[in-house]
Design an enzyme around this catalytic site. Structure first.
Site, PDB file in Angstrom:
ATOM      1  N   HIS A 123       0.928  -1.012  -0.025  1.00 24.40           N
ATOM      2  CA  HIS A 123      -0.166  -0.057  -0.134  1.00 24.40           C
ATOM      3  C   HIS A 123       1.015   1.147   0.165  1.00 24.40           C
ATOM      4  CE1 HIS A 123      -3.009   3.140   1.790  1.00 24.40           C
ATOM      5  NE2 HIS A 123      -3.677   2.353   1.631  1.00 24.40           N
ATOM      6  N   ASP A 198       3.510  -4.017   7.916  1.00 25.44           N
ATOM      7  CA  ASP A 198       2.138  -3.426   7.657  1.00 25.44           C
ATOM      8  C   ASP A 198       1.285  -4.078   7.954  1.00 25.44           C
ATOM      9  OD1 ASP A 198       0.074  -1.825   7.272  1.00 25.44           O
ATOM     10  OD2 ASP A 198       0.733  -1.375   4.830  1.00 25.44           O
ATOM     11  N   GLN A 201      -4.104  -4.807   7.175  1.00 26.20           N
ATOM     12  CA  GLN A 201      -4.875  -5.792   6.795  1.00 26.20           C
ATOM     13  C   GLN A 201      -4.742  -7.078   7.619  1.00 26.20           C
ATOM     14  OE1 GLN A 201      -7.449  -4.848   5.003  1.00 26.20           O
ATOM     15  NE2 GLN A 201      -6.679  -2.957   4.280  1.00 26.20           N
ATOM     16  N   LYS A 224     -10.231  -0.017  10.793  1.00 25.95           N
ATOM     17  CA  LYS A 224     -10.434  -1.467  10.097  1.00 25.95           C
ATOM     18  C   LYS A 224     -10.757  -2.610  10.908  1.00 25.95           C
ATOM     19  CE  LYS A 224      -7.035   0.423   6.608  1.00 25.95           C
ATOM     20  NZ  LYS A 224      -7.832   0.547   5.193  1.00 25.95           N
ATOM     21  N   CYS A 364      -4.628   2.621  -3.661  1.00 27.80           N
ATOM     22  CA  CYS A 364      -3.458   2.858  -2.863  1.00 27.80           C
ATOM     23  C   CYS A 364      -2.549   2.035  -3.172  1.00 27.80           C
ATOM     24  CB  CYS A 364      -3.594   3.221  -1.377  1.00 27.80           C
ATOM     25  SG  CYS A 364      -4.649   4.613  -1.031  1.00 27.80           S
TER      26      CYS A 364
HETATM   27  C1  LIG Z   1      -2.328  -2.788   3.505  1.00 26.15           C
HETATM   28  C2  LIG Z   1      -2.552  -1.114   4.185  1.00 26.15           C
HETATM   29  N1  LIG Z   1      -1.466  -0.521   4.834  1.00 26.15           N
HETATM   30  C3  LIG Z   1      -1.755   0.760   5.179  1.00 26.15           C
HETATM   31  C4  LIG Z   1      -2.943   1.358   5.290  1.00 26.15           C
HETATM   32  C5  LIG Z   1      -3.255   2.702   5.667  1.00 26.15           C
HETATM   33  O1  LIG Z   1      -4.247   2.542   6.862  1.00 26.15           O
HETATM   34  P1  LIG Z   1      -4.637   4.201   7.199  1.00 26.15           P
HETATM   35  O2  LIG Z   1      -5.251   5.077   6.098  1.00 26.15           O
HETATM   36  O3  LIG Z   1      -5.673   3.845   8.257  1.00 26.15           O
HETATM   37  O4  LIG Z   1      -3.337   4.673   7.752  1.00 26.15           O
HETATM   38  C6  LIG Z   1      -4.127   0.751   4.432  1.00 26.15           C
HETATM   39  C7  LIG Z   1      -5.416   1.440   4.407  1.00 26.15           C
HETATM   40  O5  LIG Z   1      -6.214   0.964   3.403  1.00 26.15           O
HETATM   41  C8  LIG Z   1      -3.906  -0.747   3.969  1.00 26.15           C
HETATM   42  O6  LIG Z   1      -4.941  -1.449   3.454  1.00 26.15           O
END
Ligand SMILES: Cc1ncc(COP(=O)(O)O)c(C=O)c1O
Length: 407
Positions: A123, A198, A201, A224, A364
């Protein structure tokens, strides 16, 4: 059959009983973007504001004391949920901020010639902060490429003595792929590199134990995982957090302040300047309780059965291409797909007319879409409240979209 009963769970989520466009019942298949909230979470936030609201970690009064204990209880719950100690959990605004915290704080320890290793699956939140760190320091960004089925090509030769940090996703937000994070972490540690996962998810969707993964840092977002928007989490091994300089500075994170200089509190306070977001922490604590009561193994099994159903139902529609693995092995409940001859945004719009909410675009994760020769995809992402009947409605909706556009 799994241990979750989504019909019972749905009763806890007020939003799921509303209707949307054309008076259609809401079919919410966008939990990968943000999840919905059970009354238990909403009540925890309301109760905090109605009875306890005060600035935590300050004030000599009862409300301040209560706010502090609600905030710290939430930290302890979150820590327990991922197998960490409470002082290893830092509250941030989001997963994005948590990753930025590490990337900024590492600036002073990275030099030209060093390498940062990520993957093509990331992402943007786990990609752009590392590009920026490289720009600030003269380090070089490297990445594991993705295989045609969307899995990571874990090429160990990319991990060398030059590698300073390896940052990989715990689960792709596009394909649902679950990379072998523990194996990658072991390789990285052998080479003396730090590891960040990260887990935006993964923590919401399957059991995560930071000790079993043996990562140095792990980032995720409360919104999430049934919790409120605006609160994220950075887990860090205590010694690693202790070694990092602060990121954002100000009140509450200091030990002694003089006009000439300031010393800082130990972690996690060192990384939490300002008045803490106690209502959000109360909500996240309630979300952790809710998920714990369901059982994360049950959550993962439920999503796996929905993903298997969706892979079958979508996969048999002529002209539909699943983006990513077509089996449920090492993948979560996120299913991305393309419909030949219909742009993802058009598919999304037709589904929306039917009350079905999915995500469309590059989610993203633009480099991954490029790597998989896909300009934009449709993504259905499942959670505890989704049902098999909703998967059928999705597949029917996609068939209708094809018919609508004459393909
Ligand atoms: C894999 C992953 N990493 C990071 C993020 C970023 O999360 P946030 O927008 O809550 O900071 C997301 C959000 O969709 C994500 O799916």
């Amino acid at each position: 059959m799994t241990g979750l009963d989504p019909e019972t769970i749905r009763k806890d989520f007020p939003i799921l009983s509303r209707t949307v466009r054309n008076g259609k019942p809401l079919v919410y298949l966008d939990s990968g973007a943000t999840s919905q909230h059970p009354v238990q979470v909403l009540d925890a936030e309301r109760e905090y504001y109605e009875r306890h609201n005060a600035a935590a970690h300050r004030g000599a009064h009862l409300l301040g004391e209560e706010a502090t204990s609600i905030y710290e209880d939430a930290r302890a719950k979150v820590a327990g949920f991922i197998g960490a100690e409470a002082q290893e959990v830092v509250f941030t605004k989001s997963a994005t901020e948590a990753i930025n915290l590490v990337a900024f704080s590492l600036t002073g320890s990275i030099k030209p010639g060093d390498e940062i290793l990520i993957s093509e699956l990331e992402h943007h939140a786990n990609l752009v902060p590392w590009q920026q760190l490289c720009l600030r320091t003269g380090a070089t960004l490297r990445w594991f490429t993705s295989l045609p089925d969307g899995r990571i090509d874990v090429d160990p030769s990319l991990i060398t003595e030059r590698t300073k940090i390896v940052a990989v996703t715990g689960q792709s937000n596009v394909t649902g792929v679950i990379p072998p994070v523990a194996d990658i972490a072991a390789l990285a540690h052998e080479a003396g590199a730090l590891v960040l996962c990260d887990a935006a998810q993964s923590v919401p969707h399957h059991p995560v134990d930071v000790k079993a993964l043996d990562v140095d840092f792990l980032a995720f977002s409360g919104h999430k995982m049934l919790g409120p928007l605006g609160l994220g989490v950075l887990y860090g091994k205590y010694d690693q957090l202790d070694a990092l300089p602060p990121f954002l500075t100000g009140g509450s994170m200091i030990e002694v302040v003089r006009m000439e200089e300031t010393t800082f509190l130990p972690p996690p306070a060192k990384f939490e300047p300002g008045v803490p977001a106690v209502s959000l922490a109360a909500g996240l604590g309630a979300a952790v309780d809710y998920l714990t009561a369901l059982g994360m193994d049950n959550v993962a099994a439920h999503e796996e059965s929905l993903a298997a159903h969706a892979l079958g139902a979508l996969g048999e529609i002529p002209g539909v291409r699943i983006i990513g693995p077509v089996t449920t092995e090492d993948r979560g409940g996120t299913v991305a797909f393309e419909v030949e001859g219909v742009h993802a945004h058009d598919v999304g719009q037709v589904l929306d007319e039917l009350g079905i909410a999915i995500r469309t675009g590059h989610h993203c994760a633009w480099p991954l879409h490029r790597a998989l020769s896909c300009q934009a995809s449709n993504r259905a992402s499942f959670y505890v409240y989704n049902t098999h009947s909703e998967v059928d409605q999705l597949a029917e909706g996609v068939r209708y979209a094809k018919q609508f556009f004459g393909v």
